[in-house]
Design a protein around this motif. Structure first.
Motif, PDB file in Angstrom:
ATOM      1  N   SER B 138       0.855  -1.188   0.000  1.00  0.00           N
ATOM      2  CA  SER B 138       0.000   0.000   0.000  1.00  0.00           C
ATOM      3  C   SER B 138       0.889   1.236   0.000  1.00  0.00           C
ATOM      4  N   ASP B 139       0.250   2.361  -0.178  1.00  0.00           N
ATOM      5  CA  ASP B 139       0.955   3.640  -0.097  1.00  0.00           C
ATOM      6  C   ASP B 139       2.140   3.723  -1.049  1.00  0.00           C
ATOM      7  N   LEU B 140       1.883   3.381  -2.290  1.00  0.00           N
ATOM      8  CA  LEU B 140       2.933   3.539  -3.281  1.00  0.00           C
ATOM      9  C   LEU B 140       3.139   5.022  -3.569  1.00  0.00           C
ATOM     10  N   THR B 141       4.330   5.341  -3.895  1.00  0.00           N
ATOM     11  CA  THR B 141       4.536   6.694  -4.387  1.00  0.00           C
ATOM     12  C   THR B 141       3.979   6.755  -5.802  1.00  0.00           C
ATOM     13  N   TRP B 142       3.816   7.972  -6.285  1.00  0.00           N
ATOM     14  CA  TRP B 142       3.266   8.117  -7.624  1.00  0.00           C
ATOM     15  C   TRP B 142       4.162   7.421  -8.650  1.00  0.00           C
ATOM     16  N   GLU B 143       5.455   7.514  -8.426  1.00  0.00           N
ATOM     17  CA  GLU B 143       6.389   6.887  -9.369  1.00  0.00           C
ATOM     18  C   GLU B 143       6.241   5.378  -9.387  1.00  0.00           C
ATOM     19  N   GLU B 144       6.127   4.805  -8.187  1.00  0.00           N
ATOM     20  CA  GLU B 144       5.966   3.353  -8.118  1.00  0.00           C
ATOM     21  C   GLU B 144       4.670   2.930  -8.782  1.00  0.00           C
ATOM     22  N   PHE B 145       3.627   3.711  -8.511  1.00  0.00           N
ATOM     23  CA  PHE B 145       2.312   3.417  -9.074  1.00  0.00           C
ATOM     24  C   PHE B 145       2.379   3.434 -10.601  1.00  0.00           C
ATOM     25  N   ALA B 146       3.037   4.479 -11.111  1.00  0.00           N
ATOM     26  CA  ALA B 146       3.150   4.607 -12.568  1.00  0.00           C
ATOM     27  C   ALA B 146       3.963   3.447 -13.136  1.00  0.00           C
ATOM     28  N   ARG B 147       5.011   3.049 -12.414  1.00  0.00           N
ATOM     29  CA  ARG B 147       5.865   1.974 -12.895  1.00  0.00           C
ATOM     30  C   ARG B 147       5.071   0.661 -12.982  1.00  0.00           C
ATOM     31  N   VAL B 148       4.294   0.379 -11.951  1.00  0.00           N
ATOM     32  CA  VAL B 148       3.513  -0.856 -11.965  1.00  0.00           C
ATOM     33  C   VAL B 148       2.506  -0.828 -13.111  1.00  0.00           C
ATOM     34  N   ASN B 149       1.876   0.320 -13.300  1.00  0.00           N
ATOM     35  CA  ASN B 149       0.891   0.412 -14.381  1.00  0.00           C
ATOM     36  C   ASN B 149       1.539   0.229 -15.746  1.00  0.00           C
ATOM     37  N   LEU B 150       2.759   0.750 -15.851  1.00  0.00           N
ATOM     38  CA  LEU B 150       3.460   0.674 -17.126  1.00  0.00           C
ATOM     39  C   LEU B 150       3.721  -0.778 -17.510  1.00  0.00           C
ATOM     40  N   TYR B 151       4.058  -1.592 -16.511  1.00  0.00           N
ATOM     41  CA  TYR B 151       4.396  -2.984 -16.795  1.00  0.00           C
ATOM     42  C   TYR B 151       3.217  -3.934 -16.584  1.00  0.00           C
ATOM     43  N   ALA B 152       2.026  -3.323 -16.394  1.00  0.00           N
ATOM     44  CA  ALA B 152       0.862  -4.158 -16.051  1.00  0.00           C
ATOM     45  C   ALA B 152       0.614  -5.243 -17.087  1.00  0.00           C
ATOM     46  N   ASN B 153       0.859  -4.930 -18.352  1.00  0.00           N
ATOM     47  CA  ASN B 153       0.580  -5.916 -19.393  1.00  0.00           C
ATOM     48  C   ASN B 153       1.473  -7.133 -19.299  1.00  0.00           C
ATOM     49  N   GLU B 154       2.666  -6.912 -18.763  1.00  0.00           N
ATOM     50  CA  GLU B 154       3.581  -8.045 -18.655  1.00  0.00           C
ATOM     51  C   GLU B 154       3.404  -8.790 -17.345  1.00  0.00           C
ATOM     52  N   LEU B 155       2.510  -8.268 -16.518  1.00  0.00           N
ATOM     53  CA  LEU B 155       2.304  -8.889 -15.220  1.00  0.00           C
ATOM     54  C   LEU B 155       0.835  -9.275 -15.068  1.00  0.00           C
ATOM     55  N   PRO B 156       0.426 -10.352 -15.708  1.00  0.00           N
ATOM     56  CA  PRO B 156      -0.976 -10.718 -15.541  1.00  0.00           C
ATOM     57  C   PRO B 156      -1.252 -11.066 -14.080  1.00  0.00           C
ATOM     58  N   GLY B 157      -2.408 -10.647 -13.612  1.00  0.00           N
ATOM     59  CA  GLY B 157      -2.763 -10.926 -12.221  1.00  0.00           C
ATOM     60  C   GLY B 157      -2.282  -9.864 -11.255  1.00  0.00           C
ATOM     61  N   VAL B 158      -1.545  -8.882 -11.755  1.00  0.00           N
ATOM     62  CA  VAL B 158      -1.099  -7.788 -10.896  1.00  0.00           C
ATOM     63  C   VAL B 158      -1.833  -6.531 -11.310  1.00  0.00           C
ATOM     64  N   MET B 159      -2.414  -5.849 -10.344  1.00  0.00           N
ATOM     65  CA  MET B 159      -3.047  -4.582 -10.699  1.00  0.00           C
ATOM     66  C   MET B 159      -2.776  -3.545  -9.631  1.00  0.00           C
ATOM     67  N   ALA B 160      -2.821  -2.326 -10.072  1.00  0.00           N
ATOM     68  CA  ALA B 160      -2.609  -1.218  -9.153  1.00  0.00           C
ATOM     69  C   ALA B 160      -3.896  -0.423  -9.105  1.00  0.00           C
ATOM     70  N   ASP B 161      -4.354  -0.091  -7.921  1.00  0.00           N
ATOM     71  CA  ASP B 161      -5.562   0.727  -7.855  1.00  0.00           C
ATOM     72  C   ASP B 161      -5.426   1.733  -6.724  1.00  0.00           C
ATOM     73  N   MET B 162      -6.488   2.487  -6.545  1.00  0.00           N
ATOM     74  CA  MET B 162      -6.466   3.519  -5.520  1.00  0.00           C
ATOM     75  C   MET B 162      -7.573   3.224  -4.535  1.00  0.00           C
ATOM     76  N   ASN B 163      -7.287   3.284  -3.280  1.00  0.00           N
ATOM     77  CA  ASN B 163      -8.363   3.151  -2.299  1.00  0.00           C
ATOM     78  C   ASN B 163      -8.164   4.222  -1.244  1.00  0.00           C
ATOM     79  N   GLU B 164      -8.998   4.176  -0.232  1.00  0.00           N
ATOM     80  CA  GLU B 164      -8.884   5.177   0.813  1.00  0.00           C
ATOM     81  C   GLU B 164      -8.239   4.549   2.027  1.00  0.00           C
ATOM     82  N   ALA B 165      -7.276   5.253   2.581  1.00  0.00           N
ATOM     83  CA  ALA B 165      -6.626   4.754   3.785  1.00  0.00           C
ATOM     84  C   ALA B 165      -6.891   5.746   4.900  1.00  0.00           C
ATOM     85  N   ARG B 166      -6.963   5.222   6.111  1.00  0.00           N
ATOM     86  CA  ARG B 166      -7.217   6.075   7.263  1.00  0.00           C
ATOM     87  C   ARG B 166      -6.005   6.961   7.490  1.00  0.00           C
ATOM     88  N   PHE B 167      -6.274   8.178   7.889  1.00  0.00           N
ATOM     89  CA  PHE B 167      -5.181   9.113   8.070  1.00  0.00           C
ATOM     90  C   PHE B 167      -5.452   9.968   9.300  1.00  0.00           C
TER      91      PHE B 167
END
Lengths: 385, 695
Positions: B138-167
């Motif tokens: 959880s709590d990926l930085t924007w860069e990490e999030f973008a990186r995962v999304n970029l390679y999403a096609n090569e990583l079936p079964g892996v997805m990145a999404d956004m949810n709400e976390a308590r703060f």
């Protein structure tokens, strides 16, 4: 075409006459079924000709021409070719077992790689068996066919490929070979008493065979058939999903291309063994009953053709082919409806698959040839070739 | 067919005849087979169609739960003290990956820190149901999030999404009051099952959190909201094919909970504690609203939201100043001299003349033991006022047995000790108020080697807030509020509103059984503590806010018993052996509005040096946030313009609390004539407490 015209010498051997003598009802019903098959393949590919529907239609078109061509072939050629063909196919089946050319696909060693093409000799073996048996019975008397030591020969002709194919192990094909052979022996006049004894022996042999001879996956299929709910996500899955597809179709079906079970891939093998379920889901009881009626219609017409043949070879060959076709239809139908174990028997002409279509179309070439040449007489006791 | 040739040979005839009959049988078998299949089709497609249609629908449609946004927790002014923030996360669906190991290898290259946690990730993923996404980070930085999304096609079964976390934007300031949220564990689920309720499916949703402590736990049901659902069409592999908008139900967001706390005060309080350990509670004297309830040192509840790393948890749990313990309501301490108001009220209740003098020579001999006053040289002649002002122990040693322990205990309970309050959150200790009855019960319960009778010598310890007496900071604040209020037994309130609905104030506060004369004496003593130059906390409790002054009482309490012969050792050598420093106060002392109680655990010095200045700083913040107080501070002070506080502050009409509106309004109708403001340390004359004239 008048009856008098046919009596003119040489008239029956004219191509034009032969063509008019074709049974167009059978040709029409075959085209209808293959067309429905292509339409369903198009539907379950999500409205695409690829990967199945186009192939299916092309294969059918080619085989239709082949079938009509074979229908023009005089039964004497079929008669002459029967034993060599049987022998050749037996050799091919043996090659699978005993040479490195045979290879395994889908758990069974039932393919033969001949370099140029890869074939499943077991499929054609059924055809060869029908012809060989027809020829044997043609040359033997009713008495011999009822009950004599000579029956060991047709029994061996059936038993040899049966055992070889069962060993591959391709139990579906072996069963079809056995049952087709049995049907031909029955048609040829096997004694009722012998038949009853054989049936009783077979029934008694089934439980030990299932428990001790079958491979695990085969045994599972049988046990699953007896109680599919025992393992709904495993071996019982196919039957359960097929029944859901059938049942949810209701009377009128969900509509073409709208079958959720087929479209969303809940139905396994939906383009091959379970394609009948797709028809039933999308077109309901009306569609599935209509399709079944077409099959039964073809079978009854073909049996009638067999009964009209003058040569015993023609009768046995046509009826044997029909019995072979009927076995496919009934076993596949019973399987998708949860009345028989999953044995890997396709629905002829509806299921996607080249070998099965070739066998069936060549078989109907033989049936139609019998019809076209129904007056042809074949000499008894002709030489081996 | 008549033209067809007939059969000539009998054998051929027999063959053909047999064949025709057998063909007929085969045809009949086929027909029977066809009929049987048709019957089966009819059974499935006509008779049982309904059942199978349901099964197909169950296959086809899935209800994907949509977690509701958790309700926020706000302070009294609407400042968010627990909210939600967007969080990027990575999820893995086992059955969509080709090979979990390989997928995690690739993921490890994108997110290097998943490599260390690989084993626990595999365990989580394997424990999850098929096709249900498991968060691996959880709590990926924007860069990490973008990186995962970029390679999403090569990583079936892996997805990145956004949810709400308590703060928790204020970190540790509210940690003990509002608690924190955490992933539901097996025990939570078992607890729900044991209660005979159905476990809400949303609890199994990855990323869903439930309240674990404090307000988050107590109001979990309100904060949680209701899960919505998206009806989605799925294929056999569980992949979503389409969304069925008509069948979707939006989630109902959780309710907001508004507390009586003030974020500024709370933050200031934690700040003034610095590294010291202790607790502080500030209450509104008029209605019991808790403005501040802080425990120091604190911890950052944000660490607990995503699952606290065990190293951090160990560090928190092992620190001797116990940051995880709530020292405002759970930790109990001997009140020390802050208890002397209670003793004084008990003395007055026993009919002792407040003018009666006791000479303090630095100790009091009782039986075989000398009880020492904190001032070794003695205070000289003390009456009640000066005894409170100087916190003279001898005075109370001398007189306490004339009041008796049970009277002291009764007054202590009337002032709010020895009980837990309905403030909405769990975790309060009620402390101990010793009495003869208590001692009997305690002796019986513990089979203590004693006959259970109360010895007068024990009363002496209790009279100066030691002995078996133990209180918490909240009780001290309640006591101070009640003394300041004078009329009503003020009850504390922590939760102001839930979901926009105001939580009712405590039902009309009960009356306090103390007379105004008695209370005036005590309050005057407290005023002198803070404002008389000889008071114990004179230097350290001057607010510097114009004429607004505090009235207070210091306390220094022994934290442990010293056995005979055991030395206290060099003073302050060991943190855990130091005394506790306490300070209670209310302000303004002439028209009380706010009461504060502050405890510094094991303080280096005593109540006046360690506790009072902290309380002063916190009280300053409280007063400056009150517009009425500001008006009073900023107002120029021409002598003739000085009106009685109760009138010119303008709150007489509205009343300090709901229950005093009536008498206050009636009493104010004829405004009292302007009178000169009483001197800060004045101990006589009518004092406009709570804007009300004395009854």
């Amino acid at each position: 075409m008048t009856a008098s015209a046919l009596t003119r010498p040489g008239e029956r051997d004219r191509l034009s006459t032969k063509i008019t003598e074709l049974d167009w009802r059978i040709v029409g019903l075959l085209c209808l079924i293959a067309g429905v098959g292509a339409a369903m393949l198009y539907s379950i590919a999500g409205g695409q000709w690829q990967p199945w529907a186009a192939d299916h239609l092309i294969r059918f078109g080619v085989m239709l021409v082949v079938m009509l061509g074979l229908a023009m072939v005089h039964p004497k050629w079929w008669f002459r070719g029967a034993y060599p063909l049987y022998g050749l196919l037996l050799i091919l089946v043996l090659m699978i077992e005993f040479t490195p050319l045979g290879y395994v696909a889908g758990g069974a060693r039932n393919w033969l790689n001949l370099g140029v093409i890869r074939i499943q000799p077991a499929e054609f073996m059924k055809l060869g068996l029908v012809l060989a048996l027809a020829r044997w019975y043609h040359s033997h008397s009713a008495q011999e066919a009822r009950w004599s030591w000579k029956l060991l020969i047709p029994a061996a002709m059936i038993g040899l490929p049966f055992l070889l194919v069962a060993k591959q192990p391709d139990l579906g094909s072996a069963m079809i070979i056995g049952l087709t052979g049995g049907a031909i022996m029955f048609l040829a006049g096997l004694s009722w008493r012998v038949m009853a004894a054989a049936a009783a022996a077979a029934a008694a042999a089934i439980p030990p065979f299932v428990m001790f001879v079958m491979h695990d996956y085969q045994r599972n299929r049988v046990l699953t058939f007896l109680n599919p709910e025992a393992d709904p996500s495993g071996t019982g899955y196919n039957i359960i999903q097929s029944k859901i597809a059938l049942g949810s179709g209701g009377v009128l079906g969900k509509g073409y291309g709208l079958g959720s079970q087929s479209q969303l891939e809940f139905l396994p093998e939906r383009h091959t063994d379970f394609i009948f379920s797709t028809v039933a889901e999308e077109f309901g009881f009306v569609g599935s009953f209509g399709l079944l009626a077409c099959y039964v219609g073809i079978i009854l017409i073909a049996l009638r053709i067999a009964s009209l043949a003058h040569s015993h070879f023609g009768r046995i060959a046509a009826a044997g082919m029909t019995a072979f076709f009927a076995l496919f239809v009934l076993i596949n139908g019973a399987m998708v409806m949860g009345l028989a174990p999953v044995v890997g028997v396709p629905m002829p002409l509806l299921s996607y698959g080249g070998s099965s279509m070739m066998t069936v179309m060549i078989g109907f070439g033989l049936v139609l040839s019998t019809r076209v040449h129904r007056y042809a007489e074949l000499p008894k006791g002709q030489g081996l070739f | 067919m008549s033209s067809e040739p007939s059969i000539f040979f009998s054998d051929t005839n027999e063959r053909q005849g047999s064949f025709l009959r057998r063909t007929f049988v085969i045809g009949a078998i086929t027909a029977v087979g066809g009929v049987a299949l048709t019957g089966r089709l009819a059974q499935l497609q006509v008779v049982q169609a309904g059942e199978y249609a349901t099964l197909a629908t169950n296959n086809q449609f899935n209800f994907r739960l949509v977690p509701p946004p958790r309700g926020r927790i706000l302070d009294r002014n609407g400042v968010v003290i627990a909210g939600n923030r967007p969080s990027f996360r990575v999820l893995v669906v086992r059955d969509e990956t080709k090979d979990l190991d390989q997928t995690l290898d690739l993921l490890g290259r994108l997110l290097p820190d998943t490599v260390d946690r690989r084993r626990s990730i595999i365990r989580d993923v394997n424990a999850a149901p098929r096709f249900s996404p498991v968060p691996v980070k959880s709590d990926l930085t924007w860069e990490e999030f973008a990186r995962v999304n970029l390679y999403a096609n090569e990583l079936p079964g892996v997805m990145a999404d956004m949810n709400e976390a308590r703060f928790y934007p204020f970190g540790g300031s509210f940690a003990h009051v509002i608690g924190y949220v955490a992933k539901p564990n097996d025990r939570d689920i078992k607890a729900i099952e044991d209660a005979g309720e159905k476990v809400p499916e949303i609890l199994y949703n990855p990323g869903f959190r439930i309240g674990r402590q404090g307000v988050e736990k107590a109001f979990d049901r309100d904060l949680r909201g209701e899960a919505g659902g998206n009806r989605v069409e799925v294929d056999a592999r569980g992949r979503v094919v389409a969304e069925d908008v008509g069948g979707s139900k939006p989630p109902v967001p959780g309710k907001d909970v508004v507390l009586t706390l003030d974020a500024d005060v709370q933050n200031r309080a934690l700040e003034v504690f610095g590294e010291e350990s202790g607790g502080c509670v500030v209450m509104d004297v008029r209605n019991g609203d808790i403005l501040c309830m802080v425990s120091a040192p604190s911890f950052d509840p944000n660490l607990f939201v995503g699952g606290v790393p065990s190293s951090i948890y160990r560090a928190l749990a092992d620190y001797e100043r116990l940051p995880l313990l709530d020292k405002a309501i759970y930790g109990t301490f001997p009140p020390g001299s802050t208890f002397k108001m209670t003793t004084a009220l008990a003395l007055l209740d026993a009919g002792i003349d407040p003018k009666e003098r006791v000479v303090c020579t630095g100790g009091y001999r009782f039986g075989a033991r000398t009880f020492r006053c904190w001032k070794a040289g003695g205070h000289g002649a003390m009456d009640m006022h000066s005894a409170i002002k100087n916190s003279c122990d001898t005075y109370f040693y001398h007189l306490c047995n004339r009041a008796g322990i049970d009277r002291i205990a009764r007054v202590a309970e009337d002032l709010g000790f020895g009980q837990a309050y309905e403030i909405g959150i769990a975790g309060q200790s009620s402390g101990t108020v010793p009495s003869t009855r208590w001692k009997r019960a305690y002796t019986e319960a513990t089979s203590w080697d004693d006959d259970g009778t109360w010895y007068p010598g024990e009363t002496l310890s209790v009279a100066i807030g030691q002995g078996a007496l133990s209180v918490n900071a909240l009780q001290l604040a309640v006591m101070t509020s009640r003394i300041a209020h004078g009329r009503k037994a003020v009850q504390p309130r922590l939760v102001k509103a839930v979901g926009g609905e105001a939580r009712p104030q405590a039902p009309a506060f009960a009356d306090l059984p103390f007379s105004d004369q008695h209370l005036d004496i005590v309050r005057a003593g407290m005023a002198a503590v803070a404002n008389d130059v000889t008071g114990t906390a004179y230097r350290t409790s001057q607010l510097g806010l114009g004429d607004i002054q505090m009235a207070g009482k210091t306390g220094t309490a022994q934290s442990r018993d010293y056995k005979a012969g055991e030395s206290r050792g060099p003073r302050n050598a060991q943190w855990s052996r130091r005394d506790h420093a306490l300070f209670v106060a209310f302000a303004p002392h002439d028209a009380p509005r706010y009461a504060i109680a502050l405890i510094v655990q094991h303080a280096p010095s005593g109540g006046s040096v360690d506790a009072a200045p902290k309380a002063r700083e916190i009280m300053k913040t409280v007063l400056l946030k009150d517009p009425d107080m500001r008006a009073r501070i900023e107002r120029p002070l021409p002598p003739e313009a000085v009106a009685p506080v109760g009138v010119d502050e303008g709150d007489a009409g509205s009343g300090p609390g709901g229950e005093v509106v009536g008498p206050a309004a009636a009493a104010v109708a004829p405004p009292p004539p302007p009178a000169p403001r009483p001197a800060p340390a004045a101990t006589s004359g009518p004092r406009p407490y709570l804007s009300e004239p004395p009854r």
